[in-house]
Scaffold this motif. Sequence first.
Motif, mmCIF file in Angstrom:
data_model
loop_
_atom_site.group_PDB
_atom_site.id
_atom_site.type_symbol
_atom_site.label_atom_id
_atom_site.label_comp_id
_atom_site.label_asym_id
_atom_site.label_seq_id
_atom_site.Cartn_x
_atom_site.Cartn_y
_atom_site.Cartn_z
ATOM 1 N N PHE A 1 -12.137 70.898 97.095
ATOM 2 C CA PHE A 1 -13.464 71.411 96.730
ATOM 3 C C PHE A 1 -14.321 70.307 96.101
ATOM 4 C CE2 PHE A 1 -13.588 76.332 96.485
ATOM 5 C CZ PHE A 1 -13.098 76.407 97.767
ATOM 6 N N ASP A 2 -13.702 69.516 95.202
ATOM 7 C CA ASP A 2 -14.446 68.414 94.582
ATOM 8 C C ASP A 2 -14.962 67.450 95.655
ATOM 9 O OD1 ASP A 2 -13.928 69.490 92.112
ATOM 10 O OD2 ASP A 2 -12.445 67.998 91.506
ATOM 11 N N ASP B 1 -18.820 66.782 96.328
ATOM 12 C CA ASP B 1 -19.306 65.403 96.164
ATOM 13 C C ASP B 1 -20.007 64.909 97.430
ATOM 14 O OD1 ASP B 1 -18.280 65.429 93.634
ATOM 15 O OD2 ASP B 1 -16.508 64.215 94.098
ATOM 16 N N ALA B 2 -19.562 65.405 98.582
ATOM 17 C CA ALA B 2 -20.168 64.983 99.855
ATOM 18 C C ALA B 2 -21.447 65.769 100.160
ATOM 19 C CB ALA B 2 -19.149 65.159 100.988
ATOM 20 N N GLY B 3 -21.785 66.732 99.289
ATOM 21 C CA GLY B 3 -23.013 67.503 99.513
ATOM 22 C C GLY B 3 -22.774 68.859 100.156
ATOM 23 N N GLY B 4 -21.531 69.270 100.238
ATOM 24 C CA GLY B 4 -21.205 70.563 100.858
ATOM 25 C C GLY B 4 -21.217 71.702 99.861
ATOM 26 N N ALA C 1 -18.976 75.132 98.220
ATOM 27 C CA ALA C 1 -17.648 75.710 98.010
ATOM 28 C C ALA C 1 -17.782 76.932 97.104
ATOM 29 C CB ALA C 1 -16.725 74.680 97.363
ATOM 30 N N VAL C 2 -17.052 77.989 97.448
ATOM 31 C CA VAL C 2 -17.134 79.243 96.687
ATOM 32 C C VAL C 2 -15.726 79.737 96.359
ATOM 33 C CG1 VAL C 2 -17.854 81.671 96.777
ATOM 34 C CG2 VAL C 2 -19.367 79.910 97.662
ATOM 35 N N PHE C 3 -15.559 80.206 95.139
ATOM 36 C CA PHE C 3 -14.326 80.914 94.762
ATOM 37 C C PHE C 3 -14.737 82.205 94.088
ATOM 38 C CE2 PHE C 3 -13.911 80.242 90.100
ATOM 39 C CZ PHE C 3 -14.995 79.391 89.914
ATOM 40 N N SER C 4 -13.753 83.075 93.779
ATOM 41 C CA SER C 4 -14.105 84.419 93.337
ATOM 42 C C SER C 4 -12.984 85.016 92.505
ATOM 43 C CB SER C 4 -14.401 85.260 94.584
ATOM 44 O OG SER C 4 -14.673 86.594 94.218
ATOM 45 N N GLU C 5 -12.855 86.345 92.589
ATOM 46 C CA GLU C 5 -11.783 87.116 91.960
ATOM 47 C C GLU C 5 -12.027 87.277 90.461
ATOM 48 O OE1 GLU C 5 -7.869 86.380 93.959
ATOM 49 O OE2 GLU C 5 -8.825 84.488 94.489
ATOM 50 N N LYS D 1 -28.153 79.802 96.894
ATOM 51 C CA LYS D 1 -29.468 79.214 97.167
ATOM 52 C C LYS D 1 -29.381 77.705 97.368
ATOM 53 C CE LYS D 1 -32.324 82.593 94.703
ATOM 54 N NZ LYS D 1 -31.329 83.336 93.889
ATOM 55 N N SER D 2 -28.286 77.122 96.872
ATOM 56 C CA SER D 2 -28.169 75.667 97.010
ATOM 57 C C SER D 2 -26.723 75.323 97.358
ATOM 58 C CB SER D 2 -28.551 74.999 95.684
ATOM 59 O OG SER D 2 -27.671 75.436 94.681
ATOM 60 N N ARG D 3 -26.515 74.059 97.684
ATOM 61 C CA ARG D 3 -25.153 73.587 97.947
ATOM 62 C C ARG D 3 -24.391 73.488 96.625
ATOM 63 N NH1 ARG D 3 -25.175 69.799 102.961
ATOM 64 N NH2 ARG D 3 -26.662 70.877 104.287
ATOM 65 N N GLY D 4 -23.189 72.952 96.675
ATOM 66 C CA GLY D 4 -22.418 72.814 95.438
ATOM 67 C C GLY D 4 -21.407 73.941 95.280
ATOM 68 N N LEU D 5 -20.884 74.060 94.057
ATOM 69 C CA LEU D 5 -19.818 75.021 93.761
ATOM 70 C C LEU D 5 -20.394 76.300 93.154
ATOM 71 C CD1 LEU D 5 -16.678 75.486 93.445
ATOM 72 C CD2 LEU D 5 -16.944 74.546 91.139
#
Lengths: 399, 95
Positions: free
Chosen positions: A174-175, A179-182, A184-188, A274-278
């Motif tokens: 995920f990091d 860092d590459a501009g993608g 990532a989502v987590f939940s629970e 709305k944006s990239r990132g985590l």
Amino acid sequence: MNFLGYKRPDGRVGIRNHTLIIANGRNAANLGALISKSVQGAKCFVATNENGRGADDRAAIARTLTGLGNNPNVGAVLVVGAKRDGSHEEFFYDAFVGEIAGSGKPLETLFMDECGGFDAALGAGVRKARNLLIAASRAERVRAGLGDLFLAVKCGYSDASSGMAGNPAVGHLFDSVVDAGGTAVFSETTEVIGAEHLLSKRFTSPCEAAKFLAAVQRVEDEAKALGKDIRTINPIPANIAAGLSTLEEKSLGAIAKAGRRPLGQCLRYAESPKSRGLHFMDSWMSSSVLFLGFAAAGSVLNIFQVGGGSFGKGQMMPTANAGVVAPTIFMTGNPRTFENTGEDMDFSAAGILTERRPISHIGNVLCEKVCKIAGGELTKGETLNIEEVVEVYLRGACF
Amino acid sequence: MISVIVMNVADNVGNAIVDLKPLQTAIYELDGKEHSVSCQTEVPYGFKIAVRKIPKGEDVVKYAEPIGIASRDINEGECVHVHNIMGKRGRGDLE
């Protein structure tokens, strides 16, 4: 690290090229399902009934359906309905079809009352879907990178290996993606109880941090209202059988999958960031809702990171294609689980425990695997013709 | 050979990465140094072992964070699980 992906008109990059059939309400869901059965490889999601539900739940159903349509793994969409406008405003033409039209991908609609009823609509729908399939097939894979990916993760059947090996390996992945501009989502939400103080300070916006803490408080209050120790519900019996003792222990291991980057939004179920990132998604942990919600938010590849310490020998994967349009990488960090059920696994992070490999090393190998799958290599789940029962996560009462 | 993983110097439990038997000496590594603990009970693979004595009512610490409290005195080398620790969160039974 690079792969070849499908660049969509809205600029987002898909890793698969599905044609999706969805209905603007329950009363046309069967039509969509019948059309999809006649069309090679077409994907379909039959949602639960939107009638007799409050606005928040109706919105969640509509958001899930249109979100799947907007997912970059979908190359073309057919929306079917009894009428142009569905039962409630969330399913009216402008809101529902308009939401998907914004993606710019090939899109067709089909309404029973405009084409002579159900039988005629079925024939016309098969024709439209076949033409959409051909239109989608014209898309060519082009060069893309880690920064074009939208990944999401759920951990499951957690055990001691989850917090020590599997989840940290995903955290490293995920990091790298962030860092590459993608994205990532987590939940629970339940499974951050006891670890929320570590996550809340990573939100860049105090407003999103407050939303996150309120969500955690809400689930804890709901659990307490049952009058039981939450340990009788979560950790689940499989976690306890494998050695996890409390919800706090499970949570502290679970958050390792979120890596170490700042957190953007606390998303609703199936909401696109709305944006990239985590980002964090406020949702029930079940694989029967979460992978669907991730895909609707835009995830092109879901990760199911299991401990599996309680798995029986040769047990099959507990879920295969729950993301409908987004495949699932099935992995573990437990060497015994991989030995037991490795035939159904896409990746093992067990080297962190067996050979004391650095998390960064195994995380990079996972990154390479992700790029291969993004480039077209099938997951084990994708080789099975399983259309499992998945559902939208709904919180409200029914009337 | 390393048989227990302790995640943080602040932790009073570690996780067995082999099946440990009573009287077996379990080795773990912290800050580049080897430490040992003598097993008092069976500690199955993936289960926790106390690397220090944890008196009743004190926090059980893993990942440098409390994961619950000892529901009775736990000796160094004992298996740590639902029989001797309880969670502090989501306790609707105590409300």
